[in-house]
Design an enzyme around this catalytic site. Structure first.
Site, PDB file in Angstrom:
ATOM      1  N   LYS A  94      55.026  26.701  30.944  1.00  0.00           N
ATOM      2  CA  LYS A  94      54.810  26.067  31.452  1.00  0.00           C
ATOM      3  C   LYS A  94      54.383  25.029  30.864  1.00  0.00           C
ATOM      4  O   LYS A  94      54.164  25.025  29.012  1.00  0.00           O
ATOM      5  CB  LYS A  94      53.266  26.726  32.094  1.00  0.00           C
TER       6      LYS A  94
ATOM      7  N   ALA B 117      50.509  32.116  31.091  1.00  0.00           N
ATOM      8  CA  ALA B 117      51.177  32.319  31.936  1.00  0.00           C
ATOM      9  C   ALA B 117      51.110  34.417  31.688  1.00  0.00           C
ATOM     10  O   ALA B 117      51.733  35.008  32.953  1.00  0.00           O
ATOM     11  CB  ALA B 117      52.993  32.054  31.508  1.00  0.00           C
TER      12      ALA B 117
ATOM     13  N   ASP C 267      45.455  27.162  32.751  1.00  0.00           N
ATOM     14  CA  ASP C 267      46.530  26.902  33.193  1.00  0.00           C
ATOM     15  C   ASP C 267      46.323  28.073  33.745  1.00  0.00           C
ATOM     16  O   ASP C 267      47.632  28.182  34.513  1.00  0.00           O
ATOM     17  CB  ASP C 267      47.102  26.953  31.463  1.00  0.00           C
TER      18      ASP C 267
ATOM     19  N   ILE D 224      52.708  25.477  25.786  1.00  0.00           N
ATOM     20  CA  ILE D 224      53.694  26.160  26.964  1.00  0.00           C
ATOM     21  C   ILE D 224      53.319  27.302  27.661  1.00  0.00           C
ATOM     22  O   ILE D 224      53.558  27.759  28.095  1.00  0.00           O
ATOM     23  CB  ILE D 224      54.493  26.315  26.922  1.00  0.00           C
ATOM     24  N   GLY D 225      51.712  27.186  27.513  1.00  0.00           N
ATOM     25  CA  GLY D 225      50.538  27.760  28.215  1.00  0.00           C
ATOM     26  C   GLY D 225      51.193  29.188  28.538  1.00  0.00           C
ATOM     27  O   GLY D 225      51.369  30.469  29.168  1.00  0.00           O
ATOM     28  N   GLY D 226      51.909  29.608  27.398  1.00  0.00           N
ATOM     29  CA  GLY D 226      52.255  31.260  27.066  1.00  0.00           C
ATOM     30  C   GLY D 226      50.923  32.317  27.327  1.00  0.00           C
ATOM     31  O   GLY D 226      51.430  33.543  28.149  1.00  0.00           O
TER      32      GLY D 226
ATOM     33  N   ALA E 293      49.858  30.036  20.775  1.00  0.00           N
ATOM     34  CA  ALA E 293      48.923  29.579  20.933  1.00  0.00           C
ATOM     35  C   ALA E 293      50.059  27.701  20.733  1.00  0.00           C
ATOM     36  O   ALA E 293      49.668  27.273  19.815  1.00  0.00           O
ATOM     37  CB  ALA E 293      48.386  28.889  19.677  1.00  0.00           C
ATOM     38  N   SER E 294      50.782  27.418  21.650  1.00  0.00           N
ATOM     39  CA  SER E 294      51.880  26.433  21.979  1.00  0.00           C
ATOM     40  C   SER E 294      52.161  25.561  22.440  1.00  0.00           C
ATOM     41  O   SER E 294      53.243  23.950  22.616  1.00  0.00           O
ATOM     42  CB  SER E 294      53.719  27.205  21.390  1.00  0.00           C
TER      43      SER E 294
ATOM     44  N   PRO F 168      56.162  31.252  21.385  1.00  0.00           N
ATOM     45  CA  PRO F 168      55.591  31.169  20.387  1.00  0.00           C
ATOM     46  C   PRO F 168      54.089  31.172  20.903  1.00  0.00           C
ATOM     47  O   PRO F 168      53.110  30.521  22.439  1.00  0.00           O
ATOM     48  CB  PRO F 168      55.827  29.600  19.845  1.00  0.00           C
TER      49      PRO F 168
END
Length: 278
Positions: A9, A99, A128, A94-96, A91-92, A89
């Site tokens: 994200k 997602a 998110d 981009i919503g890992g 805690a980066s 990665p």
């Protein structure tokens, strides 16, 4: 077996516009996705279990509060053998994790043949998770629960994602905000027929979390600068609360060349070119 893709994200903009009495921050964000991410597989089993594989697995030990397991419990108490193939990665920005939770909901709903949870239950998993479950370009507002589709499709574009290997927890970034009542985006978003017009609009907007995140992790500024210096990069900005930054490109060739150049100069960074998904 069922499987779902957990795309990264990307917050093209992220305006912090207020704070509720319960402490949650109000946001106004233009969200897209990148065609790179994790995978969640679900297989029938008597008990619920999770295994984590992939190049980023070592950075995410299996824990009972993992968002994938929490998402599974939201759908009910059935059993399943879950495998999270981790490429993004941790805690980066981009919503890992979000997602992954959304992908787990999709995979398990298919496996168990049950409906997806109601929006309130999805939001409880994380701010998110609703937008990741939506999986398309939207304007995200409120605390993450107000999702408005864009009036016109976004132009074809490419992104280069770069993370300097720094984990930035979200709460300290919000705590370090200078102010929490920043202006939102315009009420009516314009159409963007070209990547250049999109980049020009984005340049007039902000990620309000970028300054406090850079104060906590100066590597973010270097990452953004490395992207901005690449030929063909129309805009470079931090996504979410960091530390991942993105560069916006019109052409696939330029994006792939930029990713290769940054990866060669910074071998310890996570770098990925990806098509922007709107």
């Amino acid at each position: 077996m069922t499987e779902a893709f957990a795309r990264a994200k990307i917050n093209l903009t992220l305006h912090v516009t207020g704070q509720r009495p319960d402490g949650y921050h109000l946001l106004d964000s233009l969200v897209v996705f990148a065609d790179v991410g994790d995978r969640v597989r679900a297989e029938p089993a008597e008990a619920l279990s999770l295994a984590i594989t992939g190049p980023q697995a070592a950075n995410l030990p299996v824990a009972d509060d993992n968002l994938v397991l929490r998402a599974a419990r939201t759908l009910g108490g059935q059993g399943a053998r879950l495998t999270l193939e981790k490429h993004l990665p941790v805690a980066s920005g981009i919503g890992g994790g979000s997602a992954d939770a959304a992908a787990a909901l999709v995979a398990l709903a298919r496996l168990w043949q049950v409906p997806l949870p109601d929006p309130a239950a999805v939001l409880k998993l994380g701010a998110d998770v609703p937008v990741c479950l939506e999986g398309r370009a939207v304007r995200m507002a409120g605390v993450g629960e107000i999702l408005t589709p864009l009036a016109a499709p976004l132009p074809e574009a490419w992104l280069v994602l770069a993370n300097p290997g720094v984990s930035v927890p979200t709460p300290p970034v919000f705590k370090a905000l200078a102010r929490r009542d920043n202006p939102p985006m315009p009420d009516d978003l314009p159409g963007w027929p070209t990547v250049e017009s999109l980049a020009a609009f984005l340049a007039t907007q902000r990620n309000d979390l970028e300054p406090p995140a850079i104060a906590l992790a100066p590597e973010i500024a270097r990452t953004r600068a490395a992207l901005a210096a690449q030929p063909g990069c129309l805009l470079a900005r931090m996504s979410g609360s960091g530390a991942t930054c993105f560069g916006l490109f019109a052409a696939e060739e330029a994006a792939r060349a930029a990713a290769e150049a940054i990866g060669a100069e910074h071998p310890g960074w996570w770098v990925a070119p990806a098509r922007m998904v709107g």
